[in-house]
Design a protein around this motif. Structure first.
Motif, PDB file in Angstrom:
ATOM      1  N   GLU A  39       2.106  -6.663  -5.898  1.00  0.00           N
ATOM      2  CA  GLU A  39       2.259  -5.241  -6.214  1.00  0.00           C
ATOM      3  C   GLU A  39       0.982  -4.464  -5.918  1.00  0.00           C
ATOM      4  N   ILE A  40      -0.145  -5.006  -6.318  1.00  0.00           N
ATOM      5  CA  ILE A  40      -1.418  -4.319  -6.099  1.00  0.00           C
ATOM      6  C   ILE A  40      -1.757  -4.245  -4.609  1.00  0.00           C
ATOM      7  N   ARG A  41      -1.497  -5.297  -3.901  1.00  0.00           N
ATOM      8  CA  ARG A  41      -1.802  -5.303  -2.470  1.00  0.00           C
ATOM      9  C   ARG A  41      -0.963  -4.275  -1.720  1.00  0.00           C
ATOM     10  N   VAL A  42       0.321  -4.182  -2.058  1.00  0.00           N
ATOM     11  CA  VAL A  42       1.193  -3.198  -1.401  1.00  0.00           C
ATOM     12  C   VAL A  42       0.740  -1.780  -1.743  1.00  0.00           C
ATOM     13  N   TRP A  43       0.403  -1.545  -3.016  1.00  0.00           N
ATOM     14  CA  TRP A  43      -0.060  -0.225  -3.435  1.00  0.00           C
ATOM     15  C   TRP A  43      -1.328   0.168  -2.685  1.00  0.00           C
ATOM     16  N   PHE A  44      -2.303  -0.719  -2.631  1.00  0.00           N
ATOM     17  CA  PHE A  44      -3.571  -0.401  -1.974  1.00  0.00           C
ATOM     18  C   PHE A  44      -3.363  -0.163  -0.489  1.00  0.00           C
ATOM     19  N   ARG A  45      -2.567  -0.994   0.149  1.00  0.00           N
ATOM     20  CA  ARG A  45      -2.333  -0.835   1.587  1.00  0.00           C
ATOM     21  C   ARG A  45      -1.656   0.503   1.881  1.00  0.00           C
ATOM     22  N   ALA A  46      -0.717   0.912   1.038  1.00  0.00           N
ATOM     23  CA  ALA A  46      -0.012   2.176   1.257  1.00  0.00           C
ATOM     24  C   ALA A  46      -0.959   3.371   1.114  1.00  0.00           C
ATOM     25  N   VAL A  47      -1.787   3.352   0.062  1.00  0.00           N
ATOM     26  CA  VAL A  47      -2.715   4.464  -0.153  1.00  0.00           C
ATOM     27  C   VAL A  47      -3.728   4.535   0.985  1.00  0.00           C
ATOM     28  N   LYS A  48      -4.271   3.405   1.368  1.00  0.00           N
ATOM     29  CA  LYS A  48      -5.295   3.389   2.411  1.00  0.00           C
ATOM     30  C   LYS A  48      -4.715   3.811   3.762  1.00  0.00           C
ATOM     31  N   THR A  49      -3.506   3.364   4.067  1.00  0.00           N
ATOM     32  CA  THR A  49      -2.880   3.734   5.332  1.00  0.00           C
ATOM     33  C   THR A  49      -2.605   5.230   5.385  1.00  0.00           C
ATOM     34  N   THR A  50      -2.123   5.790   4.278  1.00  0.00           N
ATOM     35  CA  THR A  50      -1.863   7.231   4.226  1.00  0.00           C
ATOM     36  C   THR A  50      -3.139   8.027   4.433  1.00  0.00           C
ATOM     37  N   LEU A  51      -4.213   7.604   3.793  1.00  0.00           N
ATOM     38  CA  LEU A  51      -5.493   8.290   3.963  1.00  0.00           C
ATOM     39  C   LEU A  51      -6.016   8.142   5.393  1.00  0.00           C
ATOM     40  N   GLY A  52      -5.819   6.973   5.970  1.00  0.00           N
ATOM     41  CA  GLY A  52      -6.242   6.772   7.357  1.00  0.00           C
ATOM     42  C   GLY A  52      -5.506   7.705   8.304  1.00  0.00           C
ATOM     43  N   ASP A  53      -4.209   7.903   8.066  1.00  0.00           N
ATOM     44  CA  ASP A  53      -3.439   8.838   8.894  1.00  0.00           C
ATOM     45  C   ASP A  53      -3.956  10.264   8.715  1.00  0.00           C
ATOM     46  N   ALA A  54      -4.308  10.607   7.470  1.00  0.00           N
ATOM     47  CA  ALA A  54      -4.833  11.953   7.216  1.00  0.00           C
ATOM     48  C   ALA A  54      -6.160  12.176   7.943  1.00  0.00           C
ATOM     49  N   ILE A  55      -6.987  11.143   8.015  1.00  0.00           N
ATOM     50  CA  ILE A  55      -8.246  11.242   8.758  1.00  0.00           C
ATOM     51  C   ILE A  55      -7.965  11.447  10.244  1.00  0.00           C
ATOM     52  N   GLU A  56      -7.036  10.664  10.791  1.00  0.00           N
ATOM     53  CA  GLU A  56      -6.719  10.761  12.214  1.00  0.00           C
ATOM     54  C   GLU A  56      -6.191  12.141  12.575  1.00  0.00           C
ATOM     55  N   MET A  57      -5.426  12.755  11.685  1.00  0.00           N
ATOM     56  CA  MET A  57      -4.848  14.071  11.957  1.00  0.00           C
ATOM     57  C   MET A  57      -5.818  15.208  11.666  1.00  0.00           C
ATOM     58  N   GLY A  58      -6.988  14.883  11.096  1.00  0.00           N
ATOM     59  CA  GLY A  58      -7.965  15.908  10.797  1.00  0.00           C
ATOM     60  C   GLY A  58      -7.725  16.638   9.494  1.00  0.00           C
ATOM     61  N   ALA A  59      -6.809  16.140   8.684  1.00  0.00           N
ATOM     62  CA  ALA A  59      -6.513  16.793   7.412  1.00  0.00           C
ATOM     63  C   ALA A  59      -7.573  16.499   6.359  1.00  0.00           C
ATOM     64  N   LEU A  60      -8.236  15.346   6.480  1.00  0.00           N
ATOM     65  CA  LEU A  60      -9.285  14.961   5.537  1.00  0.00           C
ATOM     66  C   LEU A  60     -10.486  14.434   6.303  1.00  0.00           C
TER      67      LEU A  60
END
Length: 227
Positions: free
Chosen positions: A114-135
């Motif tokens: 559960e923790i691994r899936v949660w962390f991977r989802a949050v980190k992937t979402t943030l990584g996408d936001a960085i790539e798009m220039g949102a963060l």
């Protein structure tokens, strides 16, 4: 490749002897296999001590590379080989920047997935936001650290050991960098050679033309003398 983990055994002086396990980070079941009868989990934990007499905070700063290790086990032999299990989380994104920021989260092996899936989802979402220039990267990392601390009571740390400093001080550029440098040097050499040969050619041609002019002048002078 393996699923690397560190296993730290607490000594009577409250320091730790740290050992390595190549597969200990896979599913955290290693915690149940470390007992008084099998302190090295029947060979799953290396017998060789990786580092001895290490303070707990130095395990994180000097030994637990969040980009390499997936789990940390703290074993207390004086308490019947009780084991505290921590999942290691890498708080960076893999694009060649500093890779030493990490966190450990104490987990019950039953909640590990559960923790691994949660962390991977949050980190992937943030990584996408960085790539798009949102963060910005800094804002995304700060948010990731706050989430892991607030939601999972994680401990954030920076891994900075001597080996890393030595790697940084003896950095060797990638082959493509060397190729680019070599190409630039060859272009410079060709430019210099071309400049010299063209310059030399121009001087030589000018010398020939001057010589021809002198010959014609002498011819005219001889003709005039004969007249």
């Amino acid at each position: 490749m393996g699923h690397r983990a560190l296993v730290a055994y607490r000594r009577p002086d409250r320091l730790y002897d740290v050992r390595y396990s190549h597969w200990g980070g896979e599913d955290l079941s290693l915690a149940d296999r470390i007992t008084e009868e099998t302190p090295l989990a029947e060979g799953v934990v290396d017998a060789t001590v990786l580092a001895g007499s290490v303070a707990r905070d130095r395990i994180l700063a000097d030994l637990l590379d969040p980009c390499v290790h997936e789990a940390l086990y703290l074993v207390t032999p004086d308490d019947g080989y009780a084991v505290d299990v921590y999942r290691v989380c890498w708080l960076e994104w893999g694009d060649g920047r500093d890779d030493g920021r990490g966190a450990i989260v104490r987990v019950n092996p039953a909640r590990d997935g559960e923790i691994r899936v949660w962390f991977r989802a949050v980190k992937t979402t943030l990584g996408d936001a960085i790539e798009m220039g949102a963060l910005s990267r800094r804002a995304a990392q700060a948010y990731l650290e706050s989430r892991i601390c607030e939601d999972e009571n994680g401990i954030v740390y920076t891994f900075r050991n001597d080996d890393q400093y030595r790697r940084e001080s003896t950095y060797t550029p990638r082959p493509d960098v060397w190729l680019e440098d070599d190409t630039a040097l060859e272009d410079d050499d060709r430019s210099e050679d071309g400049g010299r040969s063209e310059g030399g050619g121009r001087s030589e041609d000018a010398g020939d033309r001057n010589g021809e002019n002198r010959d014609r002048d002498r011819g005219r002078e001889r003709g005039e003398d004969r007249k």
